[in-house]
Write an enzyme that holds these catalytic residues in place. Structure first.
Site, PDB file in Angstrom:
ATOM      1  CG  MET A  11      50.096  43.253  28.228  1.00  0.00           C
ATOM      2  SD  MET A  11      49.186  42.056  27.236  1.00  0.00           S
ATOM      3  CE  MET A  11      49.981  40.531  27.733  1.00  0.00           C
ATOM      4  CG  ASP A  30      50.969  50.670  38.117  1.00  0.00           C
ATOM      5  OD1 ASP A  30      51.171  49.815  37.241  1.00  0.00           O
ATOM      6  OD2 ASP A  30      51.319  51.867  38.008  1.00  0.00           O
ATOM      7  CB  SER A 114      50.520  35.621  23.378  1.00  0.00           C
ATOM      8  OG  SER A 114      50.287  36.223  22.113  1.00  0.00           O
ATOM      9  CE  LYS A 166      54.132  36.149  24.466  1.00  0.00           C
ATOM     10  NZ  LYS A 166      54.927  37.332  24.257  1.00  0.00           N
ATOM     11  CG  ASN A 170      56.821  37.163  21.214  1.00  0.00           C
ATOM     12  OD1 ASN A 170      55.792  36.500  21.344  1.00  0.00           O
ATOM     13  ND2 ASN A 170      57.046  38.244  21.916  1.00  0.00           N
TER      14      ASN A 170
END
Length: 305
Positions: A11, A30, A114, A166, A170
């Site tokens: 993502m 990261d 999403s 959210k 889901n």
């Protein structure tokens, strides 16, 4: 406008690319240095040099890593800076984290995201919670990420509202997926239906059950007509459970969502103890044979192909 982005996985990496495509500056961090723009969080924050805006950091890491990241960021950021949690956090944790950061004057916004791996191309649906002024400051970022057009973004309310929205999203997703899955199994079991993939495909236009999930189901069936190549196991990432728990707290009936969650639990059982108990009781009151693994008739009748 510039921001730091922590977590460049499936993502986060695509989000970095989409934001950059809109002309904004992104400094990503990261632990995989091959894809990172900074050596660590301190280096990432140091590279946010714009003087006409607060430092903004968007966090896209697994739930177990969010608190350590926020604790470190609290020492690196200053009063007026902003942290966005875009992971699948529980909404009650947002309130606690906002309070933690507020002691240093750091603003906090929660944002449910999403779109999955398709978000880079199609845009991401965003559900955020936070102070009006803080959300307003972040709108160029949200606009860069959301789909083109009128829809795809909501400021759902105060801190926690984004992840609550959210979570419910889901939970609904669980129920829709379960309905498609049960329909697939029934169509496969019926000898009279000879073309299940095209049946699903025919529903994609002009029907009330058309959806993106239906499109993805059709894609899967085109690759594997009877889903023979995939194991019938479905994990749950937490939001379905939290939705059911929230429904209990608010005394709201959610039978379809609850049933879809429990169906995922059933997928993890090789041989259900509950069904063994049912078979045993049927034998006791009705004289039905109890079939065991050594009995050739124990195997489930094959689905037609």
């Amino acid at each position: 406008m510039e921001l730091g982005l922590v977590g460049l996985g499936k993502m986060g990496g695509n989000m970095r690319e989409r934001i950059r495509g809109a002309g904004l500056t992104v400094v990503g961090f990261d632990h995989n240095q091959a894809i990172s723009d900074a050596t660590d969080l301190a280096d990432m924050v140091a590279k946010l040099t714009a003087t006409d805006q607060p430092k903004i950091v968007w966090v896209m890491v697994p739930v177990q890593a969010i608190d350590p990241v926020l604790t470190e960021l609290a020492e690196l950021l200053s009063e007026g800076d902003i942290v966005i949690d875009g992971g699948n956090s529980r909404w009650t944790d947002d309130i606690r984290r906002a309070e933690l950061l507020s002691h240093k004057g750091i603003e906090f916004v929660d944002c449910g995201v999403s779109g999955g791996v398709w978000g880079l191309e199609n845009g991401y649906a965003l559900m955020c919670g936070g102070d009006d002024d803080t959300v307003g400051t972040l709108m160029p970022i949200f606009t860069a990420l959301k789909p083109e057009g009128e829809f795809g973004f909501v400021h759902a309310g105060k801190v926690g509202a984004g992840h609550f929205a959210k979570m419910v999203h889901n939970g609904i997703e669980y129920a829709i997926m379960q309905a498609y899955a049960e329909g697939f199994e029934l169509l496969e079991a019926a000898e009279i239906v000879q073309n299940v993939p095209d049946t699903f495909d025919s529903w994609r236009e002009g029907t009330v059950i058309r959806s993106w999930l239906l499109d993805l189901m059709v894609n899967a069936l085109k690759d594997d007509t009877h889903l023979d190549k995939i194991r019938g196991y479905a994990d749950d990432s937490g939001e379905g459970r939290w939705t059911v728990e929230a429904a209990i707290d608010h005394a709201v009936p959610v039978p379809a969502i609850a049933a879809s969650l429990f169906a995922r639990f059933s997928s993890r059982q090789e041989d259900s103890p509950a069904m063994k108990a049912i078979a045993a009781m049927r034998n006791q009151f009705g004289g039905h044979a109890v079939k065991g693994a050594e009995d050739p008739s124990y195997a489930t009748p094959p689905i037609k192909h």
